[in-house]
Design an enzyme around this catalytic site. Structure first.
Site, PDB file in Angstrom:
ATOM      1  N   GLY A 259      14.827  37.344  33.227  1.00 12.66           N
ATOM      2  CA  GLY A 259      14.354  35.987  33.492  1.00 12.66           C
ATOM      3  C   GLY A 259      12.841  35.861  33.600  1.00 12.66           C
ATOM      4  O   GLY A 259      12.289  34.799  33.338  1.00 12.66           O
ATOM      5  N   ASP A 260      12.165  36.929  33.975  1.00 11.83           N
ATOM      6  CA  ASP A 260      10.694  36.977  33.966  1.00 11.83           C
ATOM      7  C   ASP A 260      10.300  38.398  33.579  1.00 11.83           C
ATOM      8  O   ASP A 260       9.771  39.164  34.392  1.00 11.83           O
ATOM      9  CB  ASP A 260      10.135  36.614  35.335  1.00 11.83           C
ATOM     10  CG  ASP A 260       8.600  36.507  35.332  1.00 11.83           C
ATOM     11  OD1 ASP A 260       7.995  36.667  34.243  1.00 11.83           O
ATOM     12  OD2 ASP A 260       8.014  36.285  36.399  1.00 11.83           O
ATOM     13  N   PRO A 261      10.576  38.773  32.307  1.00 11.06           N
ATOM     14  CA  PRO A 261      10.464  40.177  31.913  1.00 11.06           C
ATOM     15  C   PRO A 261       9.068  40.602  31.511  1.00 11.06           C
ATOM     16  O   PRO A 261       8.904  41.579  30.770  1.00 11.06           O
ATOM     17  CB  PRO A 261      11.416  40.236  30.706  1.00 11.06           C
ATOM     18  CG  PRO A 261      11.234  38.896  30.054  1.00 11.06           C
ATOM     19  CD  PRO A 261      11.069  37.923  31.212  1.00 11.06           C
TER      20      PRO A 261
ATOM     21  N   ASN B 243       6.500  43.391  35.716  1.00  6.36           N
ATOM     22  CA  ASN B 243       7.747  43.457  36.471  1.00  6.36           C
ATOM     23  C   ASN B 243       8.620  44.656  36.139  1.00  6.36           C
ATOM     24  O   ASN B 243       9.763  44.748  36.591  1.00  6.36           O
ATOM     25  CB  ASN B 243       8.530  42.159  36.283  1.00  6.36           C
ATOM     26  CG  ASN B 243       7.814  40.994  36.913  1.00  6.36           C
ATOM     27  OD1 ASN B 243       7.028  41.177  37.852  1.00  6.36           O
ATOM     28  ND2 ASN B 243       8.037  39.788  36.416  1.00  6.36           N
TER      29      ASN B 243
END
Length: 248
Positions: free
Chosen positions: A173-175, A179
């Site tokens: 989702g926020d790659p 992260n």
């Protein structure tokens, strides 16, 4: 979200009272700030143990720590992610306290100097995460239909036709590169910042993860990323999901 959503603090940071209470005798270091006012702090104990606190100002509904805590609890059954130690709110804001994990961010200076290795490891880590998390049993969605429906009419027209699904997986989702955590040998160790985790076409992650390499390392590292994941680039799906990311 956008490529300017978050960055390491470059100016002095006032540590919220709640973070001081959670830290106790630990050293407190601000490590991340986003444009909505959210802050992340590293708490370092004398014995080397580390914890992390995400803190968001009261009245910031865009930053949903309950959503992240629920996703971490679920995903942690299958893949390395931060373990939730505490979650709460007071008049100043909300917090999410998690245990530290082995490895360092893929945008740590160590890896900024070794971008090809980092890009390949980010791809391998994303492939491992997609393989480990069971899409059939995931209670969370990051589906394209919902994301497109939240766009303005103008943005909806600009994003274009939704491509056919290649493979549904549980997406990060926020790659973006920061992260993924890597060990000193260049292997992925864990993923962080999973507040948007949910089922979607794997290209929703692949398009953005590869997109972020340019922002963090410069041009030329997408081939290493796709090699690490083990897939050939799909230009049409990449273009669509990058437009959706930018417009959303």
């Amino acid at each position: 979200m956008s490529r300017t959503l978050a960055a390491a603090p470059s100016e002095p940071v006032v540590v919220p009272e709640r973070v001081c209470l959670l830290a106790g005798d630990d050293d407190v270091t601000p490590v991340w700030r986003n444009v909505l006012g959210g802050l992340t702090f590293r708490l370092s104990a004398a014995d080397g143990a580390q914890r992390y606190v995400k803190w968001v100002p009261a009245g910031t509904p865009e930053l949903d720590l309950d959503a992240e805590a629920a996703r971490l609890a679920w995903a942690g059954r299958y893949t390395p992610v931060p373990r939730v130690l505490d979650r709460g709110d007071d008049d100043e804001g909300g917090w999410l306290l998690t245990a530290g994990l082995p490895g360092r961010s893929a945008v740590d200076p160590h890896w900024l100097a070794r971008p090809e290795t980092a890009a390949r490891a980010i791809g391998a880590g994303l492939r491992a995460m997609h393989g480990a998390l069971p899409a059939d049993g995931c209670p969370f969605s990051w589906g394209v239909a919902d994301r497109v429906a939240r766009l303005s009419p103008d943005a909806r027209a600009r994003v274009g036709d939704v491509p056919a699904v290649d493979r549904l997986v549980v997406c990060h989702g926020d790659p973006c590169a920061p992260n993924t955590l890597l060990d000193d040998d260049g292997r992925w160790t864990a993923h962080v910042d999973l507040d948007a985790l949910g089922v979607a076409d794997r290209w929703a992650d692949l398009a953005v993860a590869s997109y972020s390499l340019e922002w963090n390392y410069g041009d030329g590292y997408e081939p290493a990323f796709f090699e690490g994941y083990g897939i050939a680039p799909d230009a049409g799906r990449i273009a669509f999901y990058r437009r959706l990311w930018d417009l959303g």
